[in-house]
Design a protein around this motif. Structure first.
Motif, PDB file in Angstrom:
ATOM      1  N   ARG A   1       1.022  -1.270  -0.049  1.00 51.26           N
ATOM      2  CA  ARG A   1       0.233  -0.106   0.051  1.00 51.26           C
ATOM      3  C   ARG A   1       0.926   1.180  -0.029  1.00 51.26           C
ATOM      4  O   ARG A   1       0.303   2.281  -0.292  1.00 51.26           O
ATOM      5  N   ASN A   2       2.113   1.154   0.201  1.00 54.87           N
ATOM      6  CA  ASN A   2       3.095   2.145   0.345  1.00 54.87           C
ATOM      7  C   ASN A   2       4.139   2.472  -0.609  1.00 54.87           C
ATOM      8  O   ASN A   2       4.934   3.133  -0.791  1.00 54.87           O
ATOM      9  N   ALA A   3       3.733   1.383  -1.676  1.00 49.05           N
ATOM     10  CA  ALA A   3       4.723   1.133  -2.571  1.00 49.05           C
ATOM     11  C   ALA A   3       4.485   1.851  -3.848  1.00 49.05           C
ATOM     12  O   ALA A   3       3.436   1.925  -4.444  1.00 49.05           O
ATOM     13  N   ASP A   4       5.633   2.769  -4.160  1.00 47.90           N
ATOM     14  CA  ASP A   4       5.422   3.391  -5.654  1.00 47.90           C
ATOM     15  C   ASP A   4       5.602   2.597  -6.875  1.00 47.90           C
ATOM     16  O   ASP A   4       4.941   2.780  -7.994  1.00 47.90           O
ATOM     17  N   ILE A   5       6.570   1.392  -6.426  1.00 47.66           N
ATOM     18  CA  ILE A   5       6.885   0.632  -7.707  1.00 47.66           C
ATOM     19  C   ILE A   5       6.693  -0.940  -7.119  1.00 47.66           C
ATOM     20  O   ILE A   5       7.335  -1.164  -6.232  1.00 47.66           O
ATOM     21  N   VAL A   6       6.014  -1.256  -7.712  1.00 47.42           N
ATOM     22  CA  VAL A   6       5.625  -3.144  -7.078  1.00 47.42           C
ATOM     23  C   VAL A   6       6.377  -4.176  -8.479  1.00 47.42           C
ATOM     24  O   VAL A   6       6.033  -3.904  -9.630  1.00 47.42           O
ATOM     25  N   CYS A   7       7.383  -4.825  -7.909  1.00 47.72           N
ATOM     26  CA  CYS A   7       7.723  -5.994  -8.910  1.00 47.72           C
ATOM     27  C   CYS A   7       7.602  -7.348  -8.676  1.00 47.72           C
ATOM     28  O   CYS A   7       7.855  -7.633  -7.442  1.00 47.72           O
ATOM     29  N   ALA A   8       6.464  -7.968  -9.044  1.00 50.87           N
ATOM     30  CA  ALA A   8       6.142  -9.313  -8.801  1.00 50.87           C
ATOM     31  C   ALA A   8       6.769 -10.378  -9.507  1.00 50.87           C
ATOM     32  O   ALA A   8       6.726 -10.540 -10.508  1.00 50.87           O
ATOM     33  N   ALA A   9       7.444 -11.416  -8.768  1.00 56.75           N
ATOM     34  CA  ALA A   9       8.042 -12.565  -9.316  1.00 56.75           C
ATOM     35  C   ALA A   9       7.872 -13.550  -8.563  1.00 56.75           C
ATOM     36  O   ALA A   9       8.990 -14.167  -7.996  1.00 56.75           O
ATOM     37  N   THR A  10       6.848 -14.216  -8.668  1.00 55.01           N
ATOM     38  CA  THR A  10       6.568 -15.253  -7.382  1.00 55.01           C
ATOM     39  C   THR A  10       6.108 -16.458  -7.961  1.00 55.01           C
ATOM     40  O   THR A  10       6.342 -17.483  -7.653  1.00 55.01           O
ATOM     41  N   GLY A  11       5.549 -16.636  -9.416  1.00 53.44           N
ATOM     42  CA  GLY A  11       4.989 -17.727  -9.932  1.00 53.44           C
ATOM     43  C   GLY A  11       3.435 -18.137  -9.580  1.00 53.44           C
ATOM     44  O   GLY A  11       3.244 -19.179  -9.744  1.00 53.44           O
ATOM     45  N   VAL A  12       2.953 -17.111  -8.817  1.00 47.98           N
ATOM     46  CA  VAL A  12       1.579 -17.461  -8.224  1.00 47.98           C
ATOM     47  C   VAL A  12       0.766 -16.544  -8.859  1.00 47.98           C
ATOM     48  O   VAL A  12       0.616 -15.402  -8.782  1.00 47.98           O
ATOM     49  N   SER A  13      -0.170 -17.255  -9.816  1.00 47.82           N
ATOM     50  CA  SER A  13      -0.987 -16.449 -10.683  1.00 47.82           C
ATOM     51  C   SER A  13      -2.143 -15.824  -9.842  1.00 47.82           C
ATOM     52  O   SER A  13      -2.919 -16.167  -8.846  1.00 47.82           O
ATOM     53  N   GLY A  14      -2.092 -14.443 -10.397  1.00 51.86           N
ATOM     54  CA  GLY A  14      -3.251 -13.446  -9.835  1.00 51.86           C
ATOM     55  C   GLY A  14      -2.984 -13.241  -8.181  1.00 51.86           C
ATOM     56  O   GLY A  14      -4.045 -12.555  -7.369  1.00 51.86           O
ATOM     57  N   LEU A  15      -1.813 -13.459  -7.767  1.00 53.00           N
ATOM     58  CA  LEU A  15      -1.736 -13.022  -6.355  1.00 53.00           C
ATOM     59  C   LEU A  15      -1.808 -11.568  -5.848  1.00 53.00           C
ATOM     60  O   LEU A  15      -2.265 -11.299  -4.713  1.00 53.00           O
ATOM     61  N   ILE A  16      -1.497 -10.596  -6.902  1.00 59.79           N
ATOM     62  CA  ILE A  16      -1.788  -9.269  -6.191  1.00 59.79           C
ATOM     63  C   ILE A  16      -2.954  -8.562  -6.893  1.00 59.79           C
ATOM     64  O   ILE A  16      -3.184  -8.716  -8.127  1.00 59.79           O
ATOM     65  N   LYS A  17      -3.882  -8.051  -6.095  1.00 58.71           N
ATOM     66  CA  LYS A  17      -5.183  -7.704  -6.226  1.00 58.71           C
ATOM     67  C   LYS A  17      -5.125  -6.122  -6.306  1.00 58.71           C
ATOM     68  O   LYS A  17      -4.292  -5.775  -5.733  1.00 58.71           O
ATOM     69  N   GLY A  18      -6.031  -5.753  -6.985  1.00 56.40           N
ATOM     70  CA  GLY A  18      -6.021  -4.227  -6.904  1.00 56.40           C
ATOM     71  C   GLY A  18      -6.241  -3.446  -5.564  1.00 56.40           C
ATOM     72  O   GLY A  18      -5.627  -2.521  -5.464  1.00 56.40           O
ATOM     73  N   ASN A  19      -6.821  -4.126  -4.642  1.00 56.99           N
ATOM     74  CA  ASN A  19      -7.314  -3.399  -3.338  1.00 56.99           C
ATOM     75  C   ASN A  19      -5.926  -3.461  -2.386  1.00 56.99           C
ATOM     76  O   ASN A  19      -5.808  -2.859  -1.291  1.00 56.99           O
ATOM     77  N   MET A  20      -4.789  -4.205  -2.890  1.00 52.07           N
ATOM     78  CA  MET A  20      -3.511  -4.182  -2.480  1.00 52.07           C
ATOM     79  C   MET A  20      -2.626  -3.005  -2.745  1.00 52.07           C
ATOM     80  O   MET A  20      -1.331  -2.903  -1.891  1.00 52.07           O
ATOM     81  N   ILE A  21      -2.735  -2.302  -3.566  1.00 52.92           N
ATOM     82  CA  ILE A  21      -2.068  -1.460  -4.144  1.00 52.92           C
ATOM     83  C   ILE A  21      -2.675   0.121  -4.104  1.00 52.92           C
ATOM     84  O   ILE A  21      -3.565   0.253  -4.090  1.00 52.92           O
ATOM     85  N   LYS A  22      -1.748   1.005  -4.022  1.00 53.28           N
ATOM     86  CA  LYS A  22      -2.083   2.368  -3.826  1.00 53.28           C
ATOM     87  C   LYS A  22      -2.435   2.854  -5.232  1.00 53.28           C
ATOM     88  O   LYS A  22      -1.632   2.419  -6.316  1.00 53.28           O
ATOM     89  N   GLU A  23      -3.196   3.993  -5.319  1.00 55.59           N
ATOM     90  CA  GLU A  23      -3.495   4.768  -6.646  1.00 55.59           C
ATOM     91  C   GLU A  23      -2.402   5.228  -7.032  1.00 55.59           C
ATOM     92  O   GLU A  23      -1.454   5.869  -6.564  1.00 55.59           O
ATOM     93  N   GLY A  24      -1.988   4.866  -8.344  1.00 52.89           N
ATOM     94  CA  GLY A  24      -0.893   5.526  -9.351  1.00 52.89           C
ATOM     95  C   GLY A  24       0.465   4.649  -9.196  1.00 52.89           C
ATOM     96  O   GLY A  24       1.380   5.102  -9.695  1.00 52.89           O
ATOM     97  N   ALA A  25       0.456   3.475  -8.609  1.00 57.53           N
ATOM     98  CA  ALA A  25       1.531   2.557  -8.508  1.00 57.53           C
ATOM     99  C   ALA A  25       1.902   2.410  -9.875  1.00 57.53           C
ATOM    100  O   ALA A  25       1.226   2.168 -10.710  1.00 57.53           O
ATOM    101  N   VAL A  26       3.123   1.903  -9.972  1.00 62.49           N
ATOM    102  CA  VAL A  26       3.728   1.392 -10.956  1.00 62.49           C
ATOM    103  C   VAL A  26       3.972  -0.198 -10.949  1.00 62.49           C
ATOM    104  O   VAL A  26       4.668  -0.352  -9.998  1.00 62.49           O
TER     105      VAL A  26
END
Length: 319
Positions: A228-253
């Motif tokens: 929620r405080n991340a300006d840049i999020v880089c996901a490399a887990t191999g878990v499909s769909g792990l990151i949902k919209g309600n987990m990130i802040k508005e305007g994140a990369v």
């Protein structure tokens, strides 16, 4: 809807420069060769191998395929790598991972000569990178992908660090962010995944670019709180769909490095694109985001290896 960070244009620029340099080497009677080794493997591995072979041919790099069975012993694998190390036609070796779990992957990658470790995963490459002896490449603008061939291979730097290959995927992420003008310095960056192939080196690269970096993994408590405080999020887990919209802040990369084959044969990333894209300022598609830049960077490193070989054998510098 956010802006899509497609990797196709950047990859095309890199490949165009690689092709130009391969042609110049060819005029000197020097071929560039890349070996690809698959041990057992999955449908995803097969897709990546075929794509890499196809793209290599478009830039004039010759490919050599080594397909070992799932039952191959460590000795058989090491012997094959030793043969590749001794083959002067081959400038780089890419081993497709994952490999069978009974095989120690570090024994495999460390058997590759540092000068042919174009995926940058051997201990020599990792050590030079961690010690910032090859980190200069993420700041070097006199290089591929600039849209012209005037800068070239940064020969002066290559001569100083002939074995300093950077891991292709994380380096591709940095290049993609900068290609789209994403400011890294001073930003809060979260890397999800701590693998030696992606997560750890990407965190170090972001740190070198002066981001404030958090590394999350499967044992991290409350992943959403970090995101929620991340300006840049880089996901490399191999878990499909792990990151949902309600987990990130508005305007994140959002940089989705994961690629997962779904039951219907389609590809999906680690990010739930439909819910995340409306909140993000930039987001990579899967496929077509980081993947093309990763392959282009692998070809670039293979060419660097060939050029290093020329520099070590002769005083010649390409025009």
């Amino acid at each position: 809807m956010s802006n899509l960070m497609s990797g196709k244009k950047l990859a095309a620029d890199i490949k165009a420069c690689v092709k130009s340099r391969v042609e110049k080497l060819s005029l000197m009677g020097i071929d560039v060769g890349l070996a690809l080794m698959q041990i057992g493997g999955t449908a995803s591995d097969e897709q990546y191998l075929n794509t890499t072979v196809s793209v290599s041919r478009t830039v004039g790099i010759k490919t050599y395929e080594y397909r070992l069975p799932e039952t191959a012993s460590l000795n058989e694998i090491i012997n094959t790598i030793n043969n590749i190390n001794a083959d002067e036609r081959i400038n780089g070796l890419l081993v497709l991972f994952p490999i069978p779990r009974r095989i120690n992957p570090r024994r495999v990658v460390n058997a590759i000569l540092p000068e042919k470790d174009v995926d940058g995963l051997g201990s020599t490459s990792v050590g030079m990178f961690a010690a910032e002896e090859s980190m200069f490449q993420i700041f070097d603008k006199d290089d591929f992908g600039s849209g012209s061939d005037s800068g070239g291979l940064a020969v002066r730097n290559m001569a100083c660090v002939p074995h300093g290959f950077l891991p292709c995927t994380p380096f591709g992420v940095i290049r993609l962010l900068e290609h789209y003008g994403v400011e890294i310095k001073g930003k809060n960056a979260v890397v999800i995944g701590k693998s030696l192939a992606v997560g750890k080196p990407l965190a170090l690269m972001l740190l070198a670019k002066e981001a404030t970096v958090t590394i999350c993994h499967k044992s991290s408590a409350d992943l959403a709180a970090h995101l929620r405080n991340a300006d840049i999020v880089c996901a490399a887990t191999g878990v499909s769909g792990l990151i949902k919209g309600n987990m990130i802040k508005e305007g994140a990369v959002i940089v989705d490095i994961g690629i997962n084959i779904m039951p219907d044969g389609s590809f999906a990333g680690d990010v739930d694109f439909e819910s995340v894209a409306p909140r993000a300022s930039f987001i990579t598609p899967v496929p077509g985001g980081v993947g093309p830049v990763t392959i282009a960077t692998l070809l670039e490193n293979t060419l660097r290896s060939a050029q290093n070989n020329v520099l070590l054998k002769t005083p010649l510098i390409l025009p």
